[in-house]
Design a protein around this motif. Sequence first.
Motif, short mmCIF file in Angstrom:
data_model
loop_
_atom_site.label_atom_id
_atom_site.label_comp_id
_atom_site.label_asym_id
_atom_site.label_seq_id
_atom_site.Cartn_x
_atom_site.Cartn_y
_atom_site.Cartn_z
N GLN A 240 0.87 -1.17 0.00
CA GLN A 240 0.00 0.00 0.00
C GLN A 240 0.91 1.23 0.00
N PRO B 110 -3.39 2.43 -5.93
CA PRO B 110 -4.06 1.12 -5.76
C PRO B 110 -3.14 0.11 -5.07
N ASP B 111 -3.73 -0.74 -4.27
CA ASP B 111 -2.95 -1.80 -3.64
C ASP B 111 -2.29 -2.66 -4.72
N THR C 56 -1.99 6.22 -10.56
CA THR C 56 -3.33 6.77 -10.37
C THR C 56 -3.33 8.22 -10.84
#
Length: 877
Positions: free
Chosen positions: A252, A295-296, A280
């Motif tokens: 993360q 995003p993970d 992102t």
Amino acid sequence: MRRNFLYFSCFLCLLSIQVLSAQERYELNTDWFCNPISDTKENGNTISQPDFKLKRWMPATVPGTVLTTLLNNEKVPDPFYGMNNNKIKDIYDTEREYYTYWFTKDFEETAAPGEQVWLKFRGINYSADVYLNGKKVNQTPFKGMYLRREFNITSLLNKSGKNRLAVLVHPADEVGNPNGGQGGDGTIAKGVALQYTAGWDWIQPVRDRNTGIWDKVFIEKTKSVNLKNPHIVTLVPGKRLPGETQEPATLQVSAELQNTQNTPVSGTLQYQLNGKTIKTPVTLSAKETKEIALPDFSLENPKLWWPSGYGAQNLYDLNLEFVVADQVSDSEHLQFGVREIQTSWNAHTRSKEIAVNGQKIFIKGGNWIISDAMLRFSEERYDAEIRFHRDMNLNLIRIWGGALPERPEFYEACDKYGLLVIQDFWMSGDCNGRWVDPMKKEDQWTRRQYPDDHNLFIESAADAIKMLRNYASLAIWCGGNEITPPADILSALKDSILPKYDNTRWFIDYSNSDEMSYNFKGGNGDGPYGIQNINTFWGERTWPFNSEVGSVGTGDAVSLKRFLPEDHQVIPQELEGTEKVEDEVWSYHKYIDYGDAMEPYGSPKDMDDFATKAQLVNYNQYRGLMEGFSSHMWDWYTGVIIWKTQNPWTALRGQMYDYYLDPNACLYGLRSGSEPVHAMYDPVEQNIMIVNNSFVQQHDLMLRLTAYDMEGNSKMITQVFNYIEPSSVRQIMSIARYIKVLGAEEGMFLSVQLLDVDQELVSDNFYWLPDASGTYSGLQSMDKAQLSAKAKKISATEIELTLTAAEEFPVAFFNRISLIDAKTGERLLPTFFSDNYVSVTPGDEKKITLSFDQLKNTDAKIEIEGWNVPKQTLDLN
């Protein structure tokens, strides 16, 4: 020694500058000048003009303190030598202005169209006024030792590229009376800064209270958006084993993005890992600063990070960047380990149990004060000190609350060598009111609310968390040393700051909290702190996760002579009824008396003899401490943390190596007692035990027990196969009858060894046992042994030393090995040894590896001297 150390330091500095330059970031760490405010008539607007003449200003050390600069300019004597510290004026007597200084630095920089230039301070003690090219930079107060500050200086740069930075540094508002109490009169804790600087039971007062630009200063260039405070969280579910194919781990990643423009900016936050791009889209409003989460990412078959002794310290590199119109606006390079820290309550021991990647870890730790009491930090010193802790077979370091949030370079070394870290926040029971204390100026109720500015403490804590949270080694946060913070600060830490900025680590409210270890004995929940009978460690139960327990730590004669003037190179004689000794220098350097621990070896004849016998005690104390705690692993204890494993000045207590990075026998006794798989002798029950700190069952271990008398004659007690389950301890056999028969008259030696299926030594433990009266009578009358030695260089930094003891002679006992300069005879430091203070039995040999980073540039020899082995020097082949 110093020349070699400085050469390496300069090399690392140049290397780091090259790397930083490639990232549009560089450090301002040379060609600073300073002047006391009392001798400076002009103000900051004038001083910061590039054409202002700095007549008679001193060269300044930055990063550094005022006292460091004065020492480097030979204005004060070395405060670590003898009684020199008493010759330096204390800020409490001179008042604050005496140590208030201007610092200036000229540098060349311009901003191209679209560029932003940032001035970044990683730490100033205690407050500052910052000027650049005739203009005030900080429009709001710059206060607090632990706060990082950054300023956009783009509009303040001169078009010519010639710039001058001027910083007026003020000492702490409350400097404290160094009246001999822990933290002096306690008022040093009114600020958010170091508490030890007013004196402690292990150090004398630091005269300037470490005033100065004590940490790094950077210039950094970005485009329109500044990327800062990146955050990486690694989630490793399940129970893992090192070296296996791993199930995925989750990453993360987030960061703060700061738009410097008066218009919105759109771009992409992204990084690449394992050939994949994770990104992102982001739009920032005018002048907006916002935290953005990516995003993970599921990392396939991750290479996990493990604590030392359990697995590899794998680290990944990640370049996080913000891209606007196909141009990188800013980026941050991160190195991180994939691991997860878990904690649980062990209902049997009634203490916390720590796990990494699902595997429980028996904590073998050391308490850390600070690398250097005058804040002379360096990457190479951090690396050496953490390497020593790894070499002690420890797996955790606790950073004591009277010091500071340790530097990124400290954590980089811990990541590299596999040392978990407990990071205290900056409280202590002594200064912050836990106890009634006649040495303190104010009462407990008042001290309980220190510091004066709670918001500054909370802001500093949040900033420290952001700075340190990405390091794999950081395992635990702690509210304070032996006391919780005041209620509002504690609530902020537990309920808002840590949940927001770092919600993956355990938070202990204070260092000896019942939450960590149920204090069933009452009292403070830690200690004791002096010489102890080794049987105590084995036979008397103490706190189930002891945050502080320790003993002595005096160095050998070579170490002592570095800071004890010749007239004070004496045997310390205790003053009855006090904690002091007759000699003022020994007392000044906080010597802890060894009591009667040396008497079984014979009364010392002089300081050299005293220091030699002290090493025998040192070795046994720390081997016995760790063996005793390990013998009750998961039954009485889930961990133990030694008080303490290092000294940041020339103290005469609790240290495994001295201030000059010269190890003593404490280090090697602890190294032996902390072996991952270890066979050991219980002096209380006279049993042999095996402890296994690994995650796997140890099959077909050959236990070999051999007794030796003082003439070197051997008797095999047993040679038998054994096994031991993962993370467990096992009793093997009693040898009481052998000890009674073989050791009654003169004492004896006991070799306890474990060999693997390849007949390689897994554990090699050598004890010297007293006679029936408790005296080492045999050692006192022992004949000389013959020890031959061969050495060869096996790499640019390593030497293999082979020691062979002649047959028909006694054991070559307790040999200290040193690497020395061939011309001066001085020890080359830091040198790392695979073992030291070693004994070699008749007819056997022992191989030892020595490591010294500057070996290829040094004419070196090896020096060997033992209890019954004359000193010899050895050339290198």
